[in-house]
Structure formats: C-alpha cells, structure tokens
Scaffold this motif. Sequence first.
Motif, PDB file in Angstrom:
ATOM      1  N   ALA A  31       0.907  -0.917   0.229  1.00 33.30           N
ATOM      2  CA  ALA A  31       0.169   0.291  -0.346  1.00 33.30           C
ATOM      3  C   ALA A  31       0.976   1.068  -0.397  1.00 33.30           C
ATOM      4  O   ALA A  31       0.847   2.323  -0.770  1.00 33.30           O
ATOM      5  CB  ALA A  31      -0.923   0.110   1.399  1.00 33.30           C
ATOM      6  N   LEU A  32       2.134   1.387   0.618  1.00 35.14           N
ATOM      7  CA  LEU A  32       2.892   2.451   0.731  1.00 35.14           C
ATOM      8  C   LEU A  32       3.923   2.653  -0.602  1.00 35.14           C
ATOM      9  O   LEU A  32       3.491   3.680  -0.794  1.00 35.14           O
ATOM     10  CB  LEU A  32       3.998   2.492   2.024  1.00 35.14           C
ATOM     11  N   SER A  33       3.922   1.627  -1.270  1.00 37.69           N
ATOM     12  CA  SER A  33       4.960   1.274  -2.202  1.00 37.69           C
ATOM     13  C   SER A  33       3.933   2.106  -3.501  1.00 37.69           C
ATOM     14  O   SER A  33       3.978   2.996  -3.843  1.00 37.69           O
ATOM     15  CB  SER A  33       4.691   0.061  -2.957  1.00 37.69           C
ATOM     16  N   ASN A  38       3.307   4.312  -6.245  1.00 35.94           N
ATOM     17  CA  ASN A  38       2.634   3.828  -7.865  1.00 35.94           C
ATOM     18  C   ASN A  38       3.323   2.606  -8.025  1.00 35.94           C
ATOM     19  O   ASN A  38       3.024   1.872  -9.144  1.00 35.94           O
ATOM     20  CB  ASN A  38       3.366   4.985  -9.131  1.00 35.94           C
ATOM     21  N   ILE A  39       3.834   1.864  -7.182  1.00 35.02           N
ATOM     22  CA  ILE A  39       4.628   0.534  -7.157  1.00 35.02           C
ATOM     23  C   ILE A  39       3.911  -0.592  -6.789  1.00 35.02           C
ATOM     24  O   ILE A  39       4.088  -0.542  -6.069  1.00 35.02           O
ATOM     25  CB  ILE A  39       6.241   0.081  -7.168  1.00 35.02           C
ATOM     26  N   THR A  40       3.096  -1.235  -7.771  1.00 40.40           N
ATOM     27  CA  THR A  40       2.273  -2.678  -6.850  1.00 40.40           C
ATOM     28  C   THR A  40       2.640  -3.933  -6.665  1.00 40.40           C
ATOM     29  O   THR A  40       2.557  -5.263  -6.773  1.00 40.40           O
ATOM     30  CB  THR A  40       0.704  -2.326  -7.552  1.00 40.40           C
ATOM     31  N   ASP A  41       3.684  -3.924  -7.640  1.00 42.58           N
ATOM     32  CA  ASP A  41       4.553  -5.239  -8.217  1.00 42.58           C
ATOM     33  C   ASP A  41       5.392  -5.534  -6.623  1.00 42.58           C
ATOM     34  O   ASP A  41       7.179  -4.954  -6.982  1.00 42.58           O
ATOM     35  CB  ASP A  41       5.294  -5.257  -9.420  1.00 42.58           C
ATOM     36  N   ALA A  98      12.070   3.587  -1.750  1.00 43.00           N
ATOM     37  CA  ALA A  98      11.602   2.040  -1.792  1.00 43.00           C
ATOM     38  C   ALA A  98      12.297   1.910  -0.599  1.00 43.00           C
ATOM     39  O   ALA A  98      11.768   0.477   0.114  1.00 43.00           O
ATOM     40  CB  ALA A  98      11.995   1.947  -2.811  1.00 43.00           C
ATOM     41  N   ALA A  99      13.491   1.396  -0.838  1.00 36.83           N
ATOM     42  CA  ALA A  99      14.842   1.158   0.830  1.00 36.83           C
ATOM     43  C   ALA A  99      13.822   1.198   1.799  1.00 36.83           C
ATOM     44  O   ALA A  99      13.551   1.228   3.098  1.00 36.83           O
ATOM     45  CB  ALA A  99      16.266   1.746   0.251  1.00 36.83           C
ATOM     46  N   SER A 100      13.489   2.340   2.019  1.00 33.94           N
ATOM     47  CA  SER A 100      12.813   3.465   3.377  1.00 33.94           C
ATOM     48  C   SER A 100      11.530   2.800   3.792  1.00 33.94           C
ATOM     49  O   SER A 100      11.516   2.754   4.537  1.00 33.94           O
ATOM     50  CB  SER A 100      13.332   4.859   3.326  1.00 33.94           C
ATOM     51  N   ILE A 101      10.932   2.203   2.543  1.00 31.87           N
ATOM     52  CA  ILE A 101       9.568   1.779   3.404  1.00 31.87           C
ATOM     53  C   ILE A 101       9.750   0.164   3.569  1.00 31.87           C
ATOM     54  O   ILE A 101       9.288  -0.411   4.566  1.00 31.87           O
ATOM     55  CB  ILE A 101       8.356   1.763   1.574  1.00 31.87           C
ATOM     56  N   LEU A 102      10.485  -0.580   3.001  1.00 36.66           N
ATOM     57  CA  LEU A 102      11.160  -1.692   3.269  1.00 36.66           C
ATOM     58  C   LEU A 102      11.600  -1.704   4.744  1.00 36.66           C
ATOM     59  O   LEU A 102      11.333  -2.577   5.436  1.00 36.66           O
ATOM     60  CB  LEU A 102      11.901  -2.519   2.434  1.00 36.66           C
ATOM     61  N   ALA A 103      12.902  -0.425   4.668  1.00 38.40           N
ATOM     62  CA  ALA A 103      12.938  -0.939   6.102  1.00 38.40           C
ATOM     63  C   ALA A 103      12.256  -0.415   7.376  1.00 38.40           C
ATOM     64  O   ALA A 103      11.924  -1.023   8.423  1.00 38.40           O
ATOM     65  CB  ALA A 103      14.878  -0.011   6.224  1.00 38.40           C
TER      66      ALA A 103
END
Length: 176
Positions: A31-33, A38-41, A98-103
């Motif tokens: 959802a954050l992505s 705008n990445i859903t994969d 992206a790196a921060s979202i995953l972290a």
Amino acid sequence: MGTGVSFTVIKPGEKMRHVGGSAIGGGTLLALSRLILNITDFELLCKLASEGDQSKLDLLISDVFGADYGTTLKADVIASSMAKAAWMEERPADKDIAASILATVSFSIGAHVATIAASQNVKTVVFVGGFLDMNGIIAHNLMRSVNLFHPEITLVIPENYHFFGAIGAALSVKDK
C-alpha cells in the motif's frame, strides 16, 4: 509475513498458541509502495529498494547523537523512519524511498517479533509468508531488528517460505 503478521508459538509437547499479531505487514508494504511510488509489484519494489539508500530518508542514531548511543544503539540504527523527508526540499529518488519503505515495515515487524519472542521465552523464530525475500533486504532487516535487543534469538527463513501458509492450511484440513 503476509498481508498482516500472525505470531504463533509452537513448542514440543504443547498445543500451538496464537500469541499476537500485527496489522503492519505485506499489505502495508504494498500500500505504501503504491501510494508513494505507484509500484504494486513486490519484486520490482525489492529490486528498486536494493539499489537505494534508506539513510537518505531515515533519521539514524548518528544523525541524532553523532555516533553510537551506548552499547546497543549503533550509529546506523534507525531513530525515526522516513523522518528526513519532513525537511527535504526536493523529492528523494524512488530507489531511496523504496529502501526506506522496506526498512520501515520490516524493522517494525522485527521489533514486534523480538518483543513477543522474548516474552514467550522463544529462542528460535521462523518467518514464513509471501512477502519475504529469502536473502534480500527484508530478511536482513528482520534479522537485524530482532537481534538488536535480543541477539540470543535465532531467525530462520526456510526454503519455500512462501508456501508454508498453504501447506499449514492443507494439513489442518487433512487432519479433520
């Protein structure tokens, strides 16, 4: 780790027990992505994150204290996820976001897991689910987060981790 996260304790000779959970999981990650990038994969998100630098958005202990803080909090530990974005004048690179979202998501889950494992006197934690990446950034962050305060806890991500939910469901039906 799936859409959310369920914490189940399984000990030899004891009945399996659900001991908690978290609404923050793979669903939050995607959802954050989607909302921010705008990445859903999922695989694309992980690839992009592997090229990024979360410290460009995450406020680290070194940003707050200039170095390690005590013996536990090393300089590169996150003090506040995505906090630097609040003061940025320009949008950071997508790979860093992206790196921060995953972290953000994986460290949050790891901290929750460590607390529950310690409270249940569990020494081995097995991560399974569709939103793990066996040797990638999420697995690394989960392990680092859990071991930050509880280095005695061993983390396991089994081969074929993404099928374990389906296997468990099939076995529970078979046993009825």
